[in-house]
Design an enzyme around this catalytic site. Structure first.
Site, PDB file in Angstrom:
ATOM      1  CG  HIS A  36      88.257  44.210  54.131  1.00  6.87           C
ATOM      2  ND1 HIS A  36      87.314  43.242  53.950  1.00  6.87           N
ATOM      3  CD2 HIS A  36      89.163  44.297  53.263  1.00  6.87           C
ATOM      4  CE1 HIS A  36      88.477  42.793  52.056  1.00  6.87           C
ATOM      5  NE2 HIS A  36      89.004  43.812  52.320  1.00  6.87           N
ATOM      6  CD  GLU A 141      87.588  42.738  49.147  1.00  4.43           C
ATOM      7  OE1 GLU A 141      87.349  43.359  49.624  1.00  4.43           O
ATOM      8  OE2 GLU A 141      88.533  42.233  49.615  1.00  4.43           O
ATOM      9  CG  HIS A 168      86.976  43.011  45.009  1.00  2.58           C
ATOM     10  ND1 HIS A 168      87.766  42.936  43.832  1.00  2.58           N
ATOM     11  CD2 HIS A 168      87.051  42.847  45.839  1.00  2.58           C
ATOM     12  CE1 HIS A 168      88.431  44.189  44.504  1.00  2.58           C
ATOM     13  NE2 HIS A 168      88.485  44.180  45.836  1.00  2.58           N
ATOM     14  CG  HIS A 214      84.279  46.028  46.368  1.00  6.51           C
ATOM     15  ND1 HIS A 214      84.634  46.378  46.261  1.00  6.51           N
ATOM     16  CD2 HIS A 214      84.867  46.083  47.952  1.00  6.51           C
ATOM     17  CE1 HIS A 214      86.138  46.785  46.977  1.00  6.51           C
ATOM     18  NE2 HIS A 214      86.257  46.027  47.904  1.00  6.51           N
ATOM     19  CG  HIS A 235      86.090  47.119  52.678  1.00  4.60           C
ATOM     20  ND1 HIS A 235      84.832  45.453  52.647  1.00  4.60           N
ATOM     21  CD2 HIS A 235      87.095  47.379  52.228  1.00  4.60           C
ATOM     22  CE1 HIS A 235      85.747  45.406  51.654  1.00  4.60           C
ATOM     23  NE2 HIS A 235      87.222  45.713  50.654  1.00  4.60           N
ATOM     24  CG  ASP A 304      90.917  47.825  52.900  1.00  2.00           C
ATOM     25  OD1 ASP A 304      90.461  46.951  52.743  1.00  2.00           O
ATOM     26  OD2 ASP A 304      90.223  48.618  51.756  1.00  2.00           O
TER      27      ASP A 304
END
Length: 410
Positions: A36, A141, A168, A214, A235, A304
């Site tokens: 990511h 994402e 997300h 997430h 991530h 990230d």
């Protein structure tokens, strides 16, 4: 005595150089695939996606964690670039914004063909390694990017999307996000709704990797149990070491092990140490923990970079990956385990997702219920008000009964 005092720091320096040299040797053969990177979002915010702006030149781009020289110094050979659009686009222009970010990723490959090559499968990644270019993949994402449409999901696949993060930091109408576990959001789907299950099945059919970064714990567990292919956390880090709800708890790590899935460790300080400051050694602790609980095949890197504001000392940008590999060598990770974390684990997951896909299978096509979609900004074409046996059997049967009675009286 003073000679021994002077000698130990020298031994430590030589040892550090040895581990660093070994890390670079390994990475020349097996470069890192990072799960990511938010550089496309930076390009939107800094240049409104105008890549021909002189300041947007990726060979000299400043004030970012990522540019081409840094990628080369970090031995990055594969990158899932994030096609990200924030939650405030949900029910508005999320699809348009996502398409624009996918376009940016494709244009990066077109403008810098010596550095990037856009690929869509595991074979393409291996070919990019051989060519010395960064295999560039699209990761979307946030499930709000498909606007609760299986047709949009399929279209994004055809445009190169190879993972989709189911949420997300907001619920979609069909899946719950991590803020449900903090109490900041209310659970709406209890993990996955019926339509959310259709999304997962369609991703399996297409060969799109399911990303559980997430999402809520309930969504994690529901998806891990439903998916026919391994999934990844692109991530996220270990909850046992940092009690942040973006991280993965141990009972989920056990499911990761059982399903041959993958956790790509996040470098954001808040997820590493639960503080504003963190160190490279603490990131290695997360890698150690995931390896211990889920197995060496469950570990990857999802830095990230360019999506976070605080990074550990020693991991300040994408050029620093050899520092982390050197630390794992210092902790007596085997070369095979390190090659797994760098790339082989992700390649194995990707290949299993590809093998589980079946484009001859009939696509999922039942739309999400209308009452999950109604907003002032949305049209409702296709959601007919006409009665049908499927939607409104009561009124239809009453009409048929009246008609039959009328015929009998004739």
């Amino acid at each position: 005595m003073w000679i021994r005092w002077w000698l130990w720091p020298l031994v430590a320096i030589c040892s550090a150089d040895q581990f660093r040299d070994e890390a670079e040797r390994i990475m020349r053969g097996t470069p890192v695939i990072d799960g990511h990177n938010d550089l496309p979002w930076k390009l939107l915010n800094m240049f409104n996606n105008q890549l021909q702006d002189e300041k947007a030149n990726l060979t000299s781009l400043a004030d970012t964690h990522t540019n081409i020289p840094k990628l080369r110094a970090g031995f990055v050979g594969g990158q899932f670039w994030s096609a990200y659009t924030p939650c405030d686009t949900q029910n508005k222009d999320a699809v348009r914004r996502t398409l624009e970010q996918i376009d940016v990723i494709h244009r990066m490959c077109q403008m810098y063909p010596e550095a990037f090559v856009c690929v869509t499968d595991s074979t393409g990644i291996r070919q990019a390694f051989w060519e010395g270019r960064v295999a560039s993949l699209v990761g979307v994402e946030g499930g709000h990017s498909i606007d609760s449409s299986l047709g949009v999901l399929r279209t994004l696949y055809h445009l190169g999307m190879r993972y989709l993060t189911l949420t997300h930091s907001c619920n979609t109408p069909w899946a719950d996000n991590w803020l449900v576990d903090t109490g900041e959001d209310k659970a709406e789907s209890q993990g996955l709704s019926s339509f959310g299950q259709s999304v997962v099945k369609e991703m399996n059919r297409l060969g799109v990797i399911i990303d559980l970064a997430h999402v809520s714990v309930a969504t994690m567990k529901a998806t891990l149990r439903l998916s026919k292919a391994p999934v990844l956390f692109s991530h996220s880090s270990a909850y046992s070491l940092c009690h942040h709800r973006r991280n993965v708890p141990d009972d989920v790590l056990q499911l990761v092990n059982q399903t041959r899935s993958l956790v790509m460790v996040n470098f954001y300080n808040d997820y590493v140490s639960c503080k504003k400051e963190a160190t490279l050694s603490q990131v290695a602790d997360h890698l150690d923990h995931i390896k211990k609980v889920a197995g060496a095949g469950a570990v990857g890197f999802g830095g990230d970079f360019d999506g976070v504001s605080r990074l550990p000392v020693g991991l300040e940008d994408v050029s620093k990956y050899p520092n982390l590999v050197a630390e794992l060598l210092r902790r007596q990770w085997t070369e095979a385990e390190i090659r797994g974390a760098l790339a082989d684990n992700l390649l194995r997951v990707f290949e299993e997702v590809e093998q589980a896909s079946d484009h001859t299978q009939t696509p999922e096509e039942e739309p999400i219920p209308k009452d999950k979609l109604e907003t002032p900004c949305r049209t409702m074409y296709g959601y007919s008000e006409a009665p049908s046996l499927h939607q409104q059997p009561g009124p239809l049967l009453a009409s048929l009964t009246t008609l039959l009675l009328g015929l009998c009286l004739l």
